[in-house]
Design an enzyme around this catalytic site. Structure first.
Site, PDB file in Angstrom:
ATOM      1  N   ASP A  38     116.573  75.092 153.397  1.00 29.43           N
ATOM      2  CA  ASP A  38     115.975  74.315 152.414  1.00 29.43           C
ATOM      3  C   ASP A  38     114.623  74.962 151.981  1.00 29.43           C
ATOM      4  O   ASP A  38     113.869  75.766 152.546  1.00 29.43           O
ATOM      5  CB  ASP A  38     116.262  73.038 152.945  1.00 29.43           C
ATOM      6  CG  ASP A  38     115.288  72.160 151.669  1.00 29.43           C
ATOM      7  OD1 ASP A  38     116.001  72.491 151.128  1.00 29.43           O
ATOM      8  OD2 ASP A  38     114.560  70.901 152.142  1.00 29.43           O
ATOM      9  N   SER A  39     114.432  74.611 150.790  1.00 28.26           N
ATOM     10  CA  SER A  39     113.219  74.799 150.164  1.00 28.26           C
ATOM     11  C   SER A  39     111.566  73.942 150.766  1.00 28.26           C
ATOM     12  O   SER A  39     111.220  74.288 151.124  1.00 28.26           O
ATOM     13  CB  SER A  39     113.111  73.683 148.705  1.00 28.26           C
ATOM     14  OG  SER A  39     112.815  72.787 148.966  1.00 28.26           O
TER      15      SER A  39
ATOM     16  N   TYR B  96     111.833  73.070 144.706  1.00 25.75           N
ATOM     17  CA  TYR B  96     112.006  74.092 144.404  1.00 25.75           C
ATOM     18  C   TYR B  96     112.418  73.442 142.551  1.00 25.75           C
ATOM     19  O   TYR B  96     112.765  73.956 141.384  1.00 25.75           O
ATOM     20  CB  TYR B  96     113.763  74.768 144.711  1.00 25.75           C
ATOM     21  CG  TYR B  96     113.270  75.404 145.771  1.00 25.75           C
ATOM     22  CD1 TYR B  96     112.203  75.944 146.295  1.00 25.75           C
ATOM     23  CD2 TYR B  96     114.761  76.545 146.063  1.00 25.75           C
ATOM     24  CE1 TYR B  96     112.267  77.452 146.553  1.00 25.75           C
ATOM     25  CE2 TYR B  96     114.441  77.385 147.207  1.00 25.75           C
ATOM     26  CZ  TYR B  96     113.324  77.427 147.651  1.00 25.75           C
ATOM     27  OH  TYR B  96     113.029  79.464 148.480  1.00 25.75           O
ATOM     28  N   GLY B  97     112.724  72.106 142.666  1.00 24.60           N
ATOM     29  CA  GLY B  97     113.298  71.499 142.123  1.00 24.60           C
ATOM     30  C   GLY B  97     112.659  71.263 140.798  1.00 24.60           C
ATOM     31  O   GLY B  97     113.309  70.800 139.157  1.00 24.60           O
TER      32      GLY B  97
ATOM     33  N   CYS C 106     120.723  72.328 149.924  1.00 25.69           N
ATOM     34  CA  CYS C 106     119.347  72.097 149.624  1.00 25.69           C
ATOM     35  C   CYS C 106     119.772  72.306 148.210  1.00 25.69           C
ATOM     36  O   CYS C 106     121.019  72.891 147.445  1.00 25.69           O
ATOM     37  CB  CYS C 106     118.527  73.251 148.976  1.00 25.69           C
ATOM     38  SG  CYS C 106     117.525  73.046 147.608  1.00 25.69           S
ATOM     39  N   ASN C 107     120.224  70.784 147.625  1.00 25.65           N
ATOM     40  CA  ASN C 107     121.002  71.093 145.947  1.00 25.65           C
ATOM     41  C   ASN C 107     120.579  71.868 145.209  1.00 25.65           C
ATOM     42  O   ASN C 107     121.407  72.000 144.496  1.00 25.65           O
ATOM     43  CB  ASN C 107     121.423  69.797 145.803  1.00 25.65           C
ATOM     44  CG  ASN C 107     122.095  68.385 146.744  1.00 25.65           C
ATOM     45  OD1 ASN C 107     123.705  68.770 146.403  1.00 25.65           O
ATOM     46  ND2 ASN C 107     121.582  68.141 147.531  1.00 25.65           N
TER      47      ASN C 107
ATOM     48  N   CYS D  49     120.074  65.016 146.787  1.00 24.63           N
ATOM     49  CA  CYS D  49     118.858  66.124 146.968  1.00 24.63           C
ATOM     50  C   CYS D  49     118.955  65.481 149.077  1.00 24.63           C
ATOM     51  O   CYS D  49     118.713  64.937 149.481  1.00 24.63           O
ATOM     52  CB  CYS D  49     117.729  65.692 146.202  1.00 24.63           C
ATOM     53  SG  CYS D  49     116.006  65.998 147.058  1.00 24.63           S
TER      54      CYS D  49
ATOM     55  N   HIS E 132     115.725  65.638 150.580  1.00 33.11           N
ATOM     56  CA  HIS E 132     115.091  65.157 150.844  1.00 33.11           C
ATOM     57  C   HIS E 132     115.300  63.430 150.818  1.00 33.11           C
ATOM     58  O   HIS E 132     114.907  62.418 152.017  1.00 33.11           O
ATOM     59  CB  HIS E 132     113.870  64.955 150.653  1.00 33.11           C
ATOM     60  CG  HIS E 132     113.820  67.022 150.365  1.00 33.11           C
ATOM     61  ND1 HIS E 132     113.804  68.113 150.492  1.00 33.11           N
ATOM     62  CD2 HIS E 132     112.418  66.646 150.731  1.00 33.11           C
ATOM     63  CE1 HIS E 132     113.013  69.173 150.380  1.00 33.11           C
ATOM     64  NE2 HIS E 132     111.015  68.459 150.845  1.00 33.11           N
TER      65      HIS E 132
ATOM     66  N   GLU F 257     107.174  66.055 150.869  1.00 31.47           N
ATOM     67  CA  GLU F 257     106.526  66.730 152.102  1.00 31.47           C
ATOM     68  C   GLU F 257     105.147  66.834 151.720  1.00 31.47           C
ATOM     69  O   GLU F 257     104.578  67.541 153.156  1.00 31.47           O
ATOM     70  CB  GLU F 257     106.736  68.702 150.151  1.00 31.47           C
ATOM     71  CG  GLU F 257     108.197  68.744 150.539  1.00 31.47           C
ATOM     72  CD  GLU F 257     108.018  69.969 151.891  1.00 31.47           C
ATOM     73  OE1 GLU F 257     107.701  70.154 152.525  1.00 31.47           O
ATOM     74  OE2 GLU F 257     109.765  69.490 151.889  1.00 31.47           O
TER      75      GLU F 257
HETATM   76  N1  DGL Z   1     116.260  69.289 149.167  1.00 30.13           N
HETATM   77  C1  DGL Z   1     116.001  70.350 148.557  1.00 30.13           C
HETATM   78  C2  DGL Z   1     117.299  70.101 147.406  1.00 30.13           C
HETATM   79  O1  DGL Z   1     118.502  69.072 148.108  1.00 30.13           O
HETATM   80  C3  DGL Z   1     114.848  69.623 147.557  1.00 30.13           C
HETATM   81  C4  DGL Z   1     114.330  70.323 145.964  1.00 30.13           C
HETATM   82  C5  DGL Z   1     113.237  70.731 145.516  1.00 30.13           C
HETATM   83  O2  DGL Z   1     112.764  71.822 146.632  1.00 30.13           O
HETATM   84  O3  DGL Z   1     112.692  70.022 144.795  1.00 30.13           O
HETATM   85  O4  DGL Z   1     117.507  69.860 146.029  1.00 30.13           O
END
Ligand code: DGL
Length: 270
Positions: A7-8, A39-40, A70-71, A194, A196, A162
């Site tokens: 994941d990010s 990442y989003g 991570c989606n 997501c 998170h 985060e």
């Molecule tokens: N947990 C990531 C997801 O499922 C988070 C993405 C991010 O880092 O913005 O998309």
């Protein structure tokens, strides 16, 4: 026999925890690209480049199968990584498919044409990059027809999690649910797209109302992984250790992860 979970940042720990419960003897290498989270808000090219680098680093841990927990990475990078061709014996899987299978009540490998399903109005909560990719709608269209999906890009939520700012994260979730309801007043189901967001599942449920069925990925992905490994035992890599790696500040990430999962988690520099 290790499997990698990527994941990010911390969100994939929701998947890690569910996999740990479902497959307690399976060594897991968790990799958080905390230095580049979230990442989003990045463009697809950036997400692809970062995800690819992370996956290549995870191979080095004696891992043959990496789950993109991570989606955003699943939406923006997975298809490209798979199409480019992986090294022999390596596989990368994403987190959309188990969720869509649950939503559409279809079984793995059911390749029959798309059909009408029980649920008609679905709210999708995800990062701006996942929403922009329309990957969820694309995957859904392979399996179901007549489903109206209203997507809400939940800016700021991943950063707040985060940063460990629970109050801000909760306030943002409420306002994103309100915004969604202005566009779709009566969703029957909501997808937390997501990894998170399960941390805030109660807040989503409360804001949406008790009659909305909320789908989140962790258990669905764990179940689907168990099924996959039963059919592909050869995908268990040779690594034997449970590890937590991060590109960020290992101490800070360990503290947040420990708070997040309410158990001691020790990250090492990737
Ligand atoms: N947990 C990531 C997801 O499922 C988070 C993405 C991010 O880092 O913005 O998309």
């Amino acid at each position: 026999m290790a499997v990698g979970i990527f994941d990010s940042g911390l969100g994939g720990l929701t998947v890690w925890e569910a996999v740990r419960k479902r497959l307690p003897d399976l060594p897991l290498v968790y990799y958080a690209d905390s230095a580049h989270a979230p990442y989003g808000v990045r463009d697809a090219e950036d997400v692809y480049r970062l995800t690819k680098a992370a996956v290549e680093r995870i191979w080095e841990e004696g891992v043959d199968l990496v789950i993109l927990a991570c989606n955003t990475a699943s939406a923006a990078a997975l298809r490209r990584i798979q199409e480019e061709g992986l090294p022999p014996g390596k596989r990368v899987l994403g987190v959309f498919v188990p969720l869509i299978e649950a939503l559409t009540e279809r079984k793995w490998g059911d390749n029959s044409p798309p059909r009408e399903v029980a649920v008609k109005h679905v709210a999708l909560f995800a990062t701006p990059a996942t929403v922009a990719s329309r990957a969820f709608q694309r995957e859904l269209a392979f399996r179901a027809i007549g489903v109206d999906v209203e997507a809400q890009a939940c800016g700021g939520v991943v950063d707040a999690i985060e940063e460990g700012d629970q109050i801000l994260a909760e306030a943002l979730v409420r306002s994103h649910v309100e915004a969604l309801k202005r566009k779709m007043p009566n969703p029957e189901a909501a997808v937390l797209g997501c990894t998170h967001y399960p941390l805030l599942a109660d807040v989503f449920q409360e804001a949406l109302g008790a009659d909305v069925k909320v789908f989140s990925q962790a258990n669905l992905v764990a179940e689907s992984l168990a099924d996959y490994l039963e059919r592909h035992p050869d995908m268990l890599g040779e690594g034997r250790e449970n590890r937590f790696l991060t590109t960020g500040d290992a101490r800070q990430v360990s503290d947040r992860a420990t708070q997040f999962l309410r158990r001691k988690i020790a990250f090492q520099p990737a």
